[in-house]
Scaffold this motif. Structure first.
Motif, PDB file in Angstrom:
ATOM      1  N   VAL A 287       0.968  -1.159   0.032  1.00 38.40           N
ATOM      2  CA  VAL A 287      -0.148  -0.102  -0.035  1.00 38.40           C
ATOM      3  C   VAL A 287       0.779   1.098   0.089  1.00 38.40           C
ATOM      4  O   VAL A 287       0.604   2.216  -0.618  1.00 38.40           O
ATOM      5  CB  VAL A 287      -0.989  -0.006   1.291  1.00 38.40           C
ATOM      6  N   ARG A 288       1.854   1.161   1.040  1.00 40.83           N
ATOM      7  CA  ARG A 288       2.936   2.352   0.679  1.00 40.83           C
ATOM      8  C   ARG A 288       3.467   2.710  -0.467  1.00 40.83           C
ATOM      9  O   ARG A 288       3.435   3.813  -1.078  1.00 40.83           O
ATOM     10  CB  ARG A 288       3.858   2.127   1.791  1.00 40.83           C
ATOM     11  N   ASP A 289       3.915   1.678  -1.233  1.00 42.37           N
ATOM     12  CA  ASP A 289       4.405   1.677  -2.495  1.00 42.37           C
ATOM     13  C   ASP A 289       3.548   2.335  -3.529  1.00 42.37           C
ATOM     14  O   ASP A 289       3.811   3.031  -4.486  1.00 42.37           O
ATOM     15  CB  ASP A 289       5.255   0.388  -2.956  1.00 42.37           C
ATOM     16  N   HIS A 290       2.270   1.699  -3.342  1.00 47.45           N
ATOM     17  CA  HIS A 290       1.187   2.312  -4.261  1.00 47.45           C
ATOM     18  C   HIS A 290       0.984   3.719  -3.912  1.00 47.45           C
ATOM     19  O   HIS A 290       0.757   4.410  -4.930  1.00 47.45           O
ATOM     20  CB  HIS A 290       0.072   1.426  -4.103  1.00 47.45           C
TER      21      HIS A 290
ATOM     22  N   ALA B  11       2.994   5.872  -2.871  1.00 47.28           N
ATOM     23  CA  ALA B  11       3.886   6.514  -3.422  1.00 47.28           C
ATOM     24  C   ALA B  11       4.128   6.811  -4.926  1.00 47.28           C
ATOM     25  O   ALA B  11       4.596   7.937  -5.217  1.00 47.28           O
ATOM     26  CB  ALA B  11       5.436   6.021  -2.863  1.00 47.28           C
ATOM     27  N   THR B  12       3.674   5.921  -5.534  1.00 43.06           N
ATOM     28  CA  THR B  12       3.816   5.861  -6.934  1.00 43.06           C
ATOM     29  C   THR B  12       2.450   7.026  -7.511  1.00 43.06           C
ATOM     30  O   THR B  12       2.832   7.644  -8.454  1.00 43.06           O
ATOM     31  CB  THR B  12       3.416   4.483  -7.546  1.00 43.06           C
ATOM     32  N   LEU B  13       1.484   6.774  -6.708  1.00 44.63           N
ATOM     33  CA  LEU B  13       0.416   7.597  -7.058  1.00 44.63           C
ATOM     34  C   LEU B  13       0.828   9.177  -6.936  1.00 44.63           C
ATOM     35  O   LEU B  13       0.761   9.899  -7.596  1.00 44.63           O
ATOM     36  CB  LEU B  13      -0.823   7.404  -6.239  1.00 44.63           C
ATOM     37  N   ALA B  14       1.676   9.520  -5.942  1.00 44.44           N
ATOM     38  CA  ALA B  14       2.034  10.815  -5.281  1.00 44.44           C
ATOM     39  C   ALA B  14       2.958  11.200  -6.217  1.00 44.44           C
ATOM     40  O   ALA B  14       2.912  12.540  -6.748  1.00 44.44           O
ATOM     41  CB  ALA B  14       2.625  10.538  -3.862  1.00 44.44           C
ATOM     42  N   LYS B  15       3.908  10.516  -6.593  1.00 48.22           N
ATOM     43  CA  LYS B  15       4.958  10.699  -7.653  1.00 48.22           C
ATOM     44  C   LYS B  15       4.142  10.942  -9.015  1.00 48.22           C
ATOM     45  O   LYS B  15       4.748  12.109  -9.780  1.00 48.22           O
ATOM     46  CB  LYS B  15       5.860   9.712  -7.867  1.00 48.22           C
ATOM     47  N   GLU B  16       3.417  10.359  -9.382  1.00 48.28           N
ATOM     48  CA  GLU B  16       2.534  10.590 -10.756  1.00 48.28           C
ATOM     49  C   GLU B  16       1.972  12.005 -10.766  1.00 48.28           C
ATOM     50  O   GLU B  16       1.866  12.455 -11.761  1.00 48.28           O
ATOM     51  CB  GLU B  16       1.620   9.504 -11.282  1.00 48.28           C
ATOM     52  N   ARG B  17       1.425  12.454  -9.495  1.00 49.25           N
ATOM     53  CA  ARG B  17       0.671  13.530  -9.262  1.00 49.25           C
ATOM     54  C   ARG B  17       1.610  14.770  -8.904  1.00 49.25           C
ATOM     55  O   ARG B  17       0.939  15.975  -8.699  1.00 49.25           O
ATOM     56  CB  ARG B  17      -0.571  13.448  -8.351  1.00 49.25           C
ATOM     57  N   GLY B  18       2.873  14.479  -8.887  1.00 53.88           N
ATOM     58  CA  GLY B  18       3.731  15.712  -8.430  1.00 53.88           C
ATOM     59  C   GLY B  18       3.669  16.204  -7.243  1.00 53.88           C
ATOM     60  O   GLY B  18       3.494  17.279  -6.846  1.00 53.88           O
TER      61      GLY B  18
END
Length: 94
Positions: A12-15, A17-24
Motif C-alpha cells: 500500500v505504501r509503495d502504491h 508513493a507511486t500515485l503521489a509521484k505521478e501527481r507531483g
C-alpha cells in the motif's frame, strides 16, 4: 502543522508513493487530498440538508424530508437513459 504516522503494508505504501509521484506531490499531500475527497457521514448529511433547502426555495413548495426520500431518483434515471442510449449507439455502430 502536527504530523502523525500511519501504518500500512509495504504494498500500500509503495502504491501510494507511486500515485503521489505521478501527481507531483508528496505522500502526505496525496493522503490529505484523498481524505478531503471523502466526506464524513456528518458532512454528507449537512450537504443533503443544504441541498434540500435550496430545492425547497427554488421549487417554492415546502417538502418534508420524507417526501424527498420517496421522490424518484431523477439524476439516476437520467444516467440510466444516457447509458441505454450509449449502449444502443454502440450496438448500431458495430
Amino acid at each position: 502543522m502536527a504530523t502523525t504516522t500511519i501504518q500500512v503494508s509495504r504494498e500500500v505504501r509503495d502504491h501510494l508513493a507511486t500515485l503521489a509521484k505521478e501527481r507531483g506531490m508528496s505522500l502526505g499531500q496525496l493522503i490529505e487530498a484523498l481524505a478531503a475527497e471523502q466526506p464524513t457521514a456528518a458532512q454528507r448529511a449537512e450537504r443533503l440538508a443544504a441541498d434540500r433547502d435550496v430545492a425547497r426555495r427554488l421549487v417554492g413548495v415546502e417538502l418534508s424530508d420524507e417526501e424527498f426520500d420517496e421522490a424518484p431518483d431523477v439524476l439516476g434515471n437520467i444516467y440510466k437513459i444516457a447509458a441505454e442510449k450509449a449502449r444502443t449507439a454502440r450496438g448500431t455502430a458495430a
